[in-house]
Design a protein around this motif. Structure first.
Motif, short mmCIF file in Angstrom:
data_model
loop_
_atom_site.label_atom_id
_atom_site.label_comp_id
_atom_site.label_asym_id
_atom_site.label_seq_id
_atom_site.Cartn_x
_atom_site.Cartn_y
_atom_site.Cartn_z
N ASN A 196 0.54 -1.12 -0.14
CA ASN A 196 0.12 -0.02 -0.04
C ASN A 196 0.81 1.36 -0.07
N SER A 197 2.04 1.06 -0.27
CA SER A 197 2.99 2.42 -0.04
C SER A 197 3.22 2.90 -1.56
N TYR A 198 3.10 3.91 -1.72
CA TYR A 198 3.22 4.60 -3.12
C TYR A 198 4.24 5.93 -2.99
N VAL A 199 4.83 6.21 -4.33
CA VAL A 199 5.30 7.40 -4.36
C VAL A 199 4.72 8.32 -5.62
N VAL A 200 4.94 9.47 -5.23
CA VAL A 200 4.40 10.38 -6.42
C VAL A 200 5.39 10.48 -7.66
N VAL B 170 2.98 8.25 -0.42
CA VAL B 170 1.54 7.99 0.05
C VAL B 170 1.17 6.91 0.72
N TYR B 171 0.75 6.64 1.70
CA TYR B 171 0.20 5.25 2.24
C TYR B 171 -1.03 5.06 2.02
N LEU B 172 -1.65 4.08 1.50
CA LEU B 172 -3.30 4.23 1.19
C LEU B 172 -3.64 3.22 2.34
N VAL C 2 -2.09 8.56 4.10
CA VAL C 2 -1.30 9.29 4.72
C VAL C 2 -0.11 9.83 3.83
N CYS C 3 0.24 11.17 3.64
CA CYS C 3 1.37 11.70 2.88
C CYS C 3 2.60 11.81 3.44
N ILE C 4 3.70 11.40 2.89
CA ILE C 4 5.00 11.60 3.64
C ILE C 4 5.59 12.85 2.90
N ASP C 5 5.75 13.93 3.46
CA ASP C 5 5.82 15.50 3.00
C ASP C 5 4.93 15.69 1.88
N SER C 6 4.82 17.03 1.65
CA SER C 6 3.68 17.62 1.03
C SER C 6 3.89 18.07 -0.22
N GLY C 7 5.21 18.22 -0.71
CA GLY C 7 5.66 19.03 -1.88
C GLY C 7 5.88 20.59 -1.68
#
Ligand SMILES: O=c1ccn([C@@H]2O[C@H](COP(=O)(O)O)[C@@H](O)[C@H]2O)c(=O)[nH]1
Length: 307
Positions: free
Chosen positions: A12-16, A24-26, A34-39
């Motif tokens: 469930n772990s993603y990256v933009v 992004v963890y869904l 849950v976002c890890i950092d926000s850009g």
């Protein structure tokens, strides 16, 4: 800006996709993300929100690896769109996230800052709601367990975040090949801490590592070696120059800017000065150079030969 996509890293772990490796963890059971950092800004995170809502998820929280402007510039947009948003950061990172005018203390040597002015303004009132430990441990976002790994070096108190899929979001503990090919001078504010963090990373066994500037990697050993070699080259160059020519910090910065053919701009000058300060500090700690004040000028030079 290209269309941003969510790339699956593991489970469930993603990256933009794109320039900034926002994590992004869904969480499938609660349909929350849950976002890890926000850009760096609203425009980027808005696109990330669209990809997340296309999948039927709502953003619950953003967890910060550190407090640089390109990592938290999406917070105000997220806070407006999701009023119950939780924002997690260490105490050290929270000072800069909540007070963006402090960022020039990190990047600026009297001129420009690392962030564009609108990024700073945009983020003016997105307050941290929950403090992360800056030592290794576990924390929960709602019921989702994440692990914290302390990874200082690039920024004081920087942490990595491990998801339940054993994916480590490393922040800027390491840079990806694109950044390494572009810049030989690497931004670490504490070189000894950075090297300890590399060692820690090299001993970890995880499914994947996500770099904020570089995206996902299965292993990071090669990247770590490249960092160490670039850092060694920079140190050796500075040591040799200072031995040949006792210099002030400004003279050393000038030498480095000439060597790398950097443009004469305030942002580049500020960044270079911050980076060189870290190297000079390490050279002093290792007694490879000495500092003295002469006629009101701080001069770095070769240590006197010991008999
Ligand atoms: O000389 C430099 C300039 C920048 N960095 C760090 O690299 C990343 C990415 O920089 P971009 O210019 O956005 O590609 C950023 O975190 C800088 O701190 C560096 O190490 N050395």
């Amino acid at each position: 800006m290209d269309r941003l996509e969510l790339i699956e890293v593991a489970g469930n772990s993603y990256v933009v996709s794109g320039k900034y490796g926002i994590g992004v963890y869904l969480d499938r059971s609660s349909k929350t993300a849950v976002c890890i950092d926000s850009g760096p800004n609203a425009a980027v995170i808005e696109k990330v929100c669209s990809r997340i809502s296309d999948r039927g998820y709502q953003i619950l929280a953003v967890v910060h690896t550190h407090g640089h402007a390109v990592n938290h510039g999406g917070n105000l947009y997220l806070k407006k769109r999701f009023p119950n948003l939780r924002i997690y950061a260490t105490h050290l990172a929270s000072y800069i996230i909540e007070n963006p005018h402090l960022e020039p203390l990190v990047f600026d040597a009297g001129g420009g800052s690392d962030a564009k002015p609108d990024q700073n303004k945009e983020n003016a009132r997105a307050l941290v709601t929950d403090y992360l430990p800056s030592t290794d441990g576990i924390f929960h976002v709602d019921t989702i367990p994440f692990k914290i790994v302390s990874l200082p070096g690039h920024s004081p108190g920087m942490v990595g975040i491990i998801t339940p899929d054993h994916v480590l979001y490393c922040g800027d503990a390491l840079f990806g090949p694109k950044t390494l090919n572009k810049q030989d001078l690497l931004f670490f504010n504490d070189l000894k801490a950075a090297k300890r963090s590399f060692k820690k990373l090299s001993m970890m066994k995880l499914n994947a590592y996500v770099l904020y500037h570089g995206g996902p990697f299965k292993t990071v050993t090669g990247l770590i070696n490249k960092h160490l070699s670039l850092m060694k080259d920079t140190s050796a160059f500075l040591e040799a120059w200072i031995h040949e020519q006792p210099s002030t910090l400004e003279q050393v910065v000038q030498k480095v800017m000439k060597k790398y053919e950097f443009e004469d701009d305030l942002h580049r000058y500020g960044l270079t000065t911050s980076i060189i300060r870290s190297y000079v500090k390490e050279l002093q700690q290792e007694n490879r150079i000495v500092a003295k004040v002469d006629n009101g000028l701080l001069i770095f030079s070769k240590p006197a030969a010991t008999t």
